[in-house]
Design a protein around this motif. Structure first.
Motif, short mmCIF file in Angstrom:
data_model
loop_
_atom_site.label_atom_id
_atom_site.label_comp_id
_atom_site.label_asym_id
_atom_site.label_seq_id
_atom_site.Cartn_x
_atom_site.Cartn_y
_atom_site.Cartn_z
N CYS A 73 0.81 -1.22 0.00
CA CYS A 73 0.00 0.00 0.00
C CYS A 73 0.84 1.26 0.00
CB CYS A 73 -0.94 0.00 1.21
SG CYS A 73 -2.21 -1.28 1.16
N ARG A 74 2.12 1.14 0.35
CA ARG A 74 2.99 2.32 0.36
C ARG A 74 3.16 2.91 -1.04
NH1 ARG A 74 7.39 -1.00 3.69
NH2 ARG A 74 6.61 -2.45 2.12
N LEU A 75 2.96 2.10 -2.07
CA LEU A 75 3.08 2.62 -3.42
C LEU A 75 1.98 3.63 -3.74
CD1 LEU A 75 4.11 -0.61 -5.36
CD2 LEU A 75 5.54 1.38 -4.84
N LEU A 76 0.84 3.52 -3.05
CA LEU A 76 -0.24 4.48 -3.26
C LEU A 76 0.07 5.82 -2.60
CD1 LEU A 76 -1.62 1.78 -4.01
CD2 LEU A 76 -3.72 2.70 -3.00
N ILE A 77 0.90 5.80 -1.56
CA ILE A 77 1.24 7.03 -0.85
C ILE A 77 1.89 8.04 -1.79
CG2 ILE A 77 2.78 8.00 0.91
CD1 ILE A 77 2.28 5.48 2.56
N GLY A 78 2.73 7.57 -2.70
CA GLY A 78 3.49 8.46 -3.56
C GLY A 78 2.73 9.04 -4.73
N ASP A 79 1.52 8.58 -4.98
CA ASP A 79 0.73 9.04 -6.12
C ASP A 79 -0.46 9.84 -5.60
OD1 ASP A 79 -1.43 8.98 -8.16
OD2 ASP A 79 0.00 7.77 -9.30
N ALA A 80 -0.48 11.13 -5.89
CA ALA A 80 -1.51 12.01 -5.32
C ALA A 80 -2.91 11.57 -5.70
CB ALA A 80 -1.26 13.45 -5.75
N ARG A 81 -3.10 11.18 -6.95
CA ARG A 81 -4.44 10.78 -7.39
C ARG A 81 -4.91 9.52 -6.66
NH1 ARG A 81 -6.59 7.07 -10.78
NH2 ARG A 81 -4.54 6.33 -11.42
N LEU A 82 -4.02 8.54 -6.56
CA LEU A 82 -4.39 7.28 -5.92
C LEU A 82 -4.65 7.46 -4.44
CD1 LEU A 82 -1.95 4.82 -7.72
CD2 LEU A 82 -4.37 5.22 -8.22
N ARG A 83 -3.80 8.24 -3.77
CA ARG A 83 -4.01 8.39 -2.32
C ARG A 83 -5.27 9.20 -2.03
NH1 ARG A 83 1.00 11.89 -2.41
NH2 ARG A 83 0.30 14.04 -2.14
N ARG A 84 -5.58 10.19 -2.87
CA ARG A 84 -6.83 10.94 -2.67
C ARG A 84 -8.04 10.03 -2.86
NH1 ARG A 84 -4.19 15.42 -5.39
NH2 ARG A 84 -5.07 14.67 -7.36
N ALA A 85 -7.97 9.19 -3.89
CA ALA A 85 -9.10 8.30 -4.16
C ALA A 85 -9.27 7.27 -3.05
CB ALA A 85 -8.89 7.59 -5.51
N ALA A 86 -8.17 6.71 -2.56
CA ALA A 86 -8.24 5.73 -1.47
C ALA A 86 -8.77 6.39 -0.20
CB ALA A 86 -6.87 5.10 -1.22
N THR A 87 -8.33 7.59 0.09
CA THR A 87 -8.80 8.31 1.28
C THR A 87 -10.29 8.60 1.16
OG1 THR A 87 -6.62 9.33 1.59
CG2 THR A 87 -8.50 10.38 2.68
N ALA A 88 -10.75 8.95 -0.03
CA ALA A 88 -12.17 9.21 -0.23
C ALA A 88 -13.00 7.96 0.02
CB ALA A 88 -12.41 9.74 -1.64
N LEU A 89 -12.50 6.79 -0.42
CA LEU A 89 -13.22 5.55 -0.17
C LEU A 89 -13.29 5.25 1.33
CD1 LEU A 89 -11.78 3.26 -3.01
CD2 LEU A 89 -14.11 4.20 -2.86
N ALA A 90 -12.17 5.49 2.02
CA ALA A 90 -12.15 5.25 3.47
C ALA A 90 -13.13 6.18 4.18
CB ALA A 90 -10.74 5.45 4.01
N ALA A 91 -13.13 7.46 3.80
CA ALA A 91 -14.03 8.42 4.44
C ALA A 91 -15.49 8.05 4.18
CB ALA A 91 -13.74 9.83 3.92
N GLU A 92 -15.78 7.61 2.96
CA GLU A 92 -17.15 7.20 2.63
C GLU A 92 -17.57 6.01 3.48
OE1 GLU A 92 -19.59 5.37 -1.22
OE2 GLU A 92 -17.55 6.14 -1.47
N ALA A 93 -16.65 5.04 3.68
CA ALA A 93 -16.97 3.87 4.49
C ALA A 93 -17.26 4.26 5.93
CB ALA A 93 -15.81 2.87 4.44
#
Length: 223
Positions: A38-58
């Protein structure tokens, strides 16, 4: 659905790694032909924003009248995700260490007090739940009420996790699992050769681990 969306993010980010030779030895000691980074998502702004949005929605959808009052990142991989999630939810941020460091009731918790607060524990992964024991203990020793843990990916293959969560009184909120990864299609789909390796492993993960230099039995869930 969040599972399909999170799986796509992991695949797009190259976080799903499948080995056809040397197995991965996971932190819990199990051998696996596949690894989620999952650390690979940290370095990509688009991916980390999208993952954070999914977490917040959950979190917004799943907590009803008793939402968390703070977010605590598990040392170390859970800390950045907890920070982004706390920002998205406009909540206080803490982080919790694997073991006490220093003195006092809050020896494991940094960022401020948690006494009397409903705190959501955040980590990137869950294998068999062993690390969640120490993190939950640390938060509760600081006076927090901890009933839920969120992770981006839950292996869901090895024994012990469900037992640990039950004994801890924790509900796991997971954004994706191997089932979601295998269900991904289109440009994100796993290559056929990787899928075959993964499906053989998932049919008997304990046997596969034992045959490839990993643990062969579960440890008694510790509390």
């Amino acid at each position: 659905m969040s599972g399909a969306a999170m799986a796509r993010l992991l695949l797009e980010g190259g976080a799903v790694q499948v080995s056809h030779g040397q197995p991965f030895i996971l932190a819990a000691g199990w051998a696996s032909p596949a690894y989620i980074d999952c650390r690979l998502l940290i370095g990509d702004a688009r991916l980390r924003r999208a993952a954070t949005a999914l977490a917040a929605e959950a979190i917004r959808a799943g907590f009803g009248d008793a939402p968390p009052e703070a977010v605590a990142g598990a040392e170390t991989a859970g800390i950045p995700w907890a920070a982004w999630l706390a920002e998205a939810l406009d909540l206080p941020l803490r982080y919790v260490r694997k073991r006490p460091l220093g003195i006092g009731r809050n020896a494991q918790v940094e960022g401020g007090p948690v006494e009397g607060m409903r705190v959501l524990l955040v980590d990137d992964l869950m294998t068999d739940g062993g690390s969640k024991v120490a993190f939950t203990r640390g938060l509760r020793s600081g006076g927090a009420t901890v009933t839920h843990a969120l992770c981006l990916f839950h292996h869901g293959t090895f024994p012990g996790g469900a037992e640990r969560m039950e004994k801890l009184g924790l509900t796991l909120v997971s954004l994706a699992s191997w089932r979601d990864v295998l269900a991904a299609d289109g440009a994100c789909a796993l290559p056929d050769a990787d899928r075959a390796v993964l499906e053989r492993f998932l049919a008997d993960p304990i046997g596969w681990s034992a045959a490839h230099g990993g643990r062969a039995t579960m440890l008694k869930p510790a509390l």
